[in-house]
Design a protein around this motif. Structure first.
Motif, PDB file in Angstrom:
ATOM      1  N   GLY A 113       0.838  -1.208   0.000  1.00  0.00           N
ATOM      2  CA  GLY A 113       0.000   0.000   0.000  1.00  0.00           C
ATOM      3  C   GLY A 113       0.872   1.258   0.000  1.00  0.00           C
ATOM      4  O   GLY A 113       0.630   2.200  -0.762  1.00  0.00           O
ATOM      5  N   THR A 237      -9.110   4.377  -6.286  1.00  0.00           N
ATOM      6  CA  THR A 237      -9.742   3.078  -6.539  1.00  0.00           C
ATOM      7  C   THR A 237      -8.830   2.164  -7.353  1.00  0.00           C
ATOM      8  O   THR A 237      -8.622   1.007  -6.998  1.00  0.00           O
ATOM      9  CB  THR A 237     -11.072   3.270  -7.321  1.00  0.00           C
ATOM     10  OG1 THR A 237     -11.821   4.285  -6.672  1.00  0.00           O
ATOM     11  CG2 THR A 237     -11.884   2.005  -7.378  1.00  0.00           C
ATOM     12  N   LEU A 240      -5.916   0.954  -5.262  1.00  0.00           N
ATOM     13  CA  LEU A 240      -6.307  -0.052  -4.277  1.00  0.00           C
ATOM     14  C   LEU A 240      -6.549  -1.404  -4.949  1.00  0.00           C
ATOM     15  O   LEU A 240      -6.083  -2.436  -4.476  1.00  0.00           O
ATOM     16  CB  LEU A 240      -7.557   0.385  -3.512  1.00  0.00           C
ATOM     17  CG  LEU A 240      -7.920  -0.628  -2.437  1.00  0.00           C
ATOM     18  CD1 LEU A 240      -7.081  -0.425  -1.186  1.00  0.00           C
ATOM     19  CD2 LEU A 240      -9.380  -0.585  -2.061  1.00  0.00           C
ATOM     20  N   TYR A 241      -7.267  -1.385  -6.055  1.00  0.00           N
ATOM     21  CA  TYR A 241      -7.540  -2.648  -6.746  1.00  0.00           C
ATOM     22  C   TYR A 241      -6.238  -3.290  -7.237  1.00  0.00           C
ATOM     23  O   TYR A 241      -6.060  -4.496  -7.152  1.00  0.00           O
ATOM     24  CB  TYR A 241      -8.524  -2.434  -7.911  1.00  0.00           C
ATOM     25  CG  TYR A 241      -9.975  -2.548  -7.461  1.00  0.00           C
ATOM     26  CD1 TYR A 241     -10.531  -1.595  -6.621  1.00  0.00           C
ATOM     27  CD2 TYR A 241     -10.770  -3.616  -7.848  1.00  0.00           C
ATOM     28  CE1 TYR A 241     -11.838  -1.698  -6.185  1.00  0.00           C
ATOM     29  CE2 TYR A 241     -12.083  -3.731  -7.416  1.00  0.00           C
ATOM     30  CZ  TYR A 241     -12.623  -2.771  -6.591  1.00  0.00           C
ATOM     31  OH  TYR A 241     -13.916  -2.881  -6.155  1.00  0.00           O
ATOM     32  N   CYS A 244      -4.475  -4.775  -4.253  1.00  0.00           N
ATOM     33  CA  CYS A 244      -5.152  -5.988  -3.785  1.00  0.00           C
ATOM     34  C   CYS A 244      -4.820  -7.164  -4.695  1.00  0.00           C
ATOM     35  O   CYS A 244      -4.516  -8.261  -4.224  1.00  0.00           O
ATOM     36  CB  CYS A 244      -6.665  -5.771  -3.760  1.00  0.00           C
ATOM     37  SG  CYS A 244      -7.174  -4.725  -2.396  1.00  0.00           S
ATOM     38  N   THR A 321      -7.475  -4.408   4.394  1.00  0.00           N
ATOM     39  CA  THR A 321      -7.722  -3.214   5.193  1.00  0.00           C
ATOM     40  C   THR A 321      -6.413  -2.484   5.476  1.00  0.00           C
ATOM     41  O   THR A 321      -6.328  -1.250   5.358  1.00  0.00           O
ATOM     42  CB  THR A 321      -8.395  -3.635   6.521  1.00  0.00           C
ATOM     43  OG1 THR A 321      -9.617  -4.293   6.202  1.00  0.00           O
ATOM     44  CG2 THR A 321      -8.652  -2.453   7.421  1.00  0.00           C
ATOM     45  N   TYR A 324      -5.241  -0.715   2.405  1.00  0.00           N
ATOM     46  CA  TYR A 324      -6.086   0.461   2.192  1.00  0.00           C
ATOM     47  C   TYR A 324      -5.693   1.607   3.140  1.00  0.00           C
ATOM     48  O   TYR A 324      -5.548   2.762   2.737  1.00  0.00           O
ATOM     49  CB  TYR A 324      -7.533   0.027   2.412  1.00  0.00           C
ATOM     50  CG  TYR A 324      -8.552   1.088   2.690  1.00  0.00           C
ATOM     51  CD1 TYR A 324      -9.149   1.789   1.644  1.00  0.00           C
ATOM     52  CD2 TYR A 324      -8.952   1.379   3.996  1.00  0.00           C
ATOM     53  CE1 TYR A 324     -10.117   2.742   1.897  1.00  0.00           C
ATOM     54  CE2 TYR A 324      -9.922   2.332   4.243  1.00  0.00           C
ATOM     55  CZ  TYR A 324     -10.499   3.008   3.208  1.00  0.00           C
ATOM     56  OH  TYR A 324     -11.462   3.950   3.464  1.00  0.00           O
ATOM     57  N   ASP A 395     -17.112   4.389  -0.446  1.00  0.00           N
ATOM     58  CA  ASP A 395     -16.250   3.440   0.251  1.00  0.00           C
ATOM     59  C   ASP A 395     -16.599   1.998  -0.081  1.00  0.00           C
ATOM     60  O   ASP A 395     -15.756   1.117  -0.052  1.00  0.00           O
ATOM     61  CB  ASP A 395     -16.301   3.665   1.765  1.00  0.00           C
ATOM     62  CG  ASP A 395     -15.257   2.826   2.476  1.00  0.00           C
ATOM     63  OD1 ASP A 395     -14.072   2.962   2.125  1.00  0.00           O
ATOM     64  OD2 ASP A 395     -15.611   2.023   3.344  1.00  0.00           O
ATOM     65  N   LEU A 398     -14.356   0.387  -2.518  1.00  0.00           N
ATOM     66  CA  LEU A 398     -13.027   0.095  -1.978  1.00  0.00           C
ATOM     67  C   LEU A 398     -13.129  -1.070  -0.989  1.00  0.00           C
ATOM     68  O   LEU A 398     -12.274  -1.943  -0.932  1.00  0.00           O
ATOM     69  CB  LEU A 398     -12.464   1.328  -1.270  1.00  0.00           C
ATOM     70  CG  LEU A 398     -12.482   2.628  -2.087  1.00  0.00           C
ATOM     71  CD1 LEU A 398     -12.011   3.803  -1.241  1.00  0.00           C
ATOM     72  CD2 LEU A 398     -11.596   2.489  -3.308  1.00  0.00           C
ATOM     73  N   ASP A 399     -14.218  -1.051  -0.220  1.00  0.00           N
ATOM     74  CA  ASP A 399     -14.419  -2.060   0.813  1.00  0.00           C
ATOM     75  C   ASP A 399     -14.556  -3.457   0.212  1.00  0.00           C
ATOM     76  O   ASP A 399     -14.073  -4.447   0.764  1.00  0.00           O
ATOM     77  CB  ASP A 399     -15.696  -1.696   1.592  1.00  0.00           C
ATOM     78  CG  ASP A 399     -15.758  -2.373   2.945  1.00  0.00           C
ATOM     79  OD1 ASP A 399     -14.764  -3.031   3.317  1.00  0.00           O
ATOM     80  OD2 ASP A 399     -16.780  -2.242   3.633  1.00  0.00           O
ATOM     81  N   ARG A 402     -11.091  -4.773  -0.496  1.00  0.00           N
ATOM     82  CA  ARG A 402     -10.277  -5.122   0.663  1.00  0.00           C
ATOM     83  C   ARG A 402     -10.850  -6.311   1.431  1.00  0.00           C
ATOM     84  O   ARG A 402     -10.105  -7.137   1.949  1.00  0.00           O
ATOM     85  CB  ARG A 402     -10.011  -3.921   1.575  1.00  0.00           C
ATOM     86  CG  ARG A 402     -11.199  -3.151   2.056  1.00  0.00           C
ATOM     87  CD  ARG A 402     -10.776  -1.925   2.858  1.00  0.00           C
ATOM     88  NE  ARG A 402     -11.881  -1.466   3.679  1.00  0.00           N
ATOM     89  CZ  ARG A 402     -12.585  -0.373   3.463  1.00  0.00           C
ATOM     90  NH1 ARG A 402     -12.265   0.424   2.470  1.00  0.00           N
ATOM     91  NH2 ARG A 402     -13.586  -0.043   4.254  1.00  0.00           N
TER      92      ARG A 402
END
Ligand code: ASP
Length: 435
Positions: A113, A237, A240-241, A244, A321, A324, A395, A398-399, A402
């Protein structure tokens, strides 16, 4: 509007019927149907927009059905798992290995991250002055409080309230008690093992409606926030993806391939159902029954390991998490022009790890714990409220990512621990065609 609503429901019902047909007339496995449902949900939501809100209740119904199984499943399978182990010492080694692996994987996640947040700078070009400050109403518990609360004052109230860690604590002791009782308590052990079997059967039944639940939830997300989120939070976004995916493929994939020496394809295929449910529900704890089922039935992990490692993971292991939290910390630093030193990075990594342990496995839980991480780099409460207000409406998107990572991490650790304890049926793992 009314006509559109009718069209929407006609499309939805025909899609449901199509998926049902696929399930009954072809040999397409459940995971295949769930993936198709996920993809169709995104498209339907995209086409019909806000109308998708009207069918969200179908998804909520599905979530209720699996939530219903969380407590009975942890309780019965953990007690019978400990009894099956036969030797309480083994539990110690399973516990130490899983907590160690949970921490290591979380650290990797936060490092990924931080690296992505530094390279791609999600905060660049964002102006937060127009956002209403927002203060969260969700209560959170500190890590210390959680540690103390592990010992239930009254196990029955913990069961009634669904408090996972105290349930784990009590179930392990009860299992040990049953082992120590020898012949006298043998029938109680058999009772728990039969009960666990029965609850898993219910999980099977509930999973039959998974495609419809997943479709409704995903359609709701893509219909009500899809495009808007992309415009406002595009970089965040995408980063984050990316993070992940990277974490799943390289960290988990590497561990499964190199340390457990097992085929990756089977691993990911085996947990697809759990990932899809986690992705659509955004809740690791609601997904727990499905994770338990996938890991035991598709990956061949024995109950002794799965029933202890997974509930613990759903409560304390949140790699997605942590990843993120790292990205958002950098996002905040970039927006508010805070220069970060190497020590700041270390501090973020440490607090994000601890915060992720303290995050509940429910939708958007970590968003409300952002303040803990942001405060260590000097972001004020006011500024944090701005960020929460900015991210909150989107969110969910994003949630979803994660949470899928969170449960994949739990499954990975359970496979690794099972492998090292010789508690895995590799034939099942390699075959992996159960569902
Ligand atoms: N929704 C996540 C989970 O259930 C927690 C989070 O908000 O990061 O795993």
């Amino acid at each position: 509007m009314i006509q559109m609503k009718i069209v929407y429901w006609l499309v939805l019902i025909s899609t449901f019927l199509g998926i049902y047909y696929l399930g009954s007339k072809t040999d397409l496995k459940l995971w295949g149907r769930v993936i198709i449902a996920l993809a169709l949900g995104i498209i339907i939501g995209f086409i019909f927009g806000d109308l998708a809100e009207t069918s969200k209740w179908i998804g909520d119904l599905f979530v209720r059905l699996i939530r219903m199984l969380v407590v009975p499943l942890i309780f019965t399978s953990l007690v019978s798992g400990v009894v099956a182990m036969g030797d309480p010492k083994k539990l110690g080694s399973i516990g130490i290995k899983s907590i160690g692996l949970y921490l290591i994987t979380t650290l990797f996640a936060i490092i990924i991250g931080l690296i992505l947040g530094t390279i791609f700078k999600p905060g660049n070009g964002i102006d937060l002055t127009g956002v209403d400050p927002f203060t969260s109403g969700v209560a959170s518990m500190s890590v210390a409080e959680r540690l103390f609360g592990i010992i239930p004052m009254n196990p029955f109230s913990s069961l009634a309230n669904g408090e996972v860690l105290p349930i784990i604590f009590f179930s392990i002791l009860l299992g040990i008690g049953i082992i120590m009782g020898g012949d006298k308590t043998k029938s109680l052990g058999n009772f728990f093992s039969a009960a666990a079997e029965a609850v898993l059967k219910i999980a099977h039944m509930v999973m039959q409606v998974a495609p419809y639940g997943v479709l409704s939830l995903v359609a709701w997300v893509s219909g009500t926030m899809g495009l808007a989120a992309l415009q406002n939070l595009l970089v965040l976004t995408v980063i984050l993806y990316m993070g992940c995916l990277f974490h799943m493929i390289f960290v988990y994939g590497g561990l499964i391939r190199i340390f457990a020496k097992l085929p990756l394809k089977n691993f990911f295929r085996g947990i697809l159902d759990a990932q899809a449910v986690a992705y659509s529900t955004s809740s690791s704890s609601a997904t727990l029954p499905v994770t338990l089922q996938c890991v035991q039935e598709n990956l061949g992990v024995k109950k002794t390991v799965a029933s202890s490692v997974l509930p613990l993971g759903a409560t304390i292991n949140m790699d997605g998490t942590a990843l993120y939290l790292g990205i958002v910390a950098l996002f905040a630093a970039q927006i508010f022009g805070i220069d970060l030193s190497f020590t700041d990075y270390l501090l973020i990594a440490m607090t994000a790890t601890l915060t992720s342990i303290g995050t509940a496995g429910i939708p958007s839980a970590s968003l409300f714990l952002l303040a803990t991480v942001l405060s260590v780099i000097g972001v004020s409460d006011e500024q944090t409220a701005l960020i929460v207000g900015f991210v909150l409406p989107f969110d969910r998107i994003l949630d979803m990512a994660r949470t899928a990572v969170n449960i994949t991490g739990d499954a990975t650790v359970s496979v690794l621990v099972a492998k090292s304890e010789n508690e895995i049926d590799e034939d099942v793992f390699r075959e992996n065609a159960v569902l």
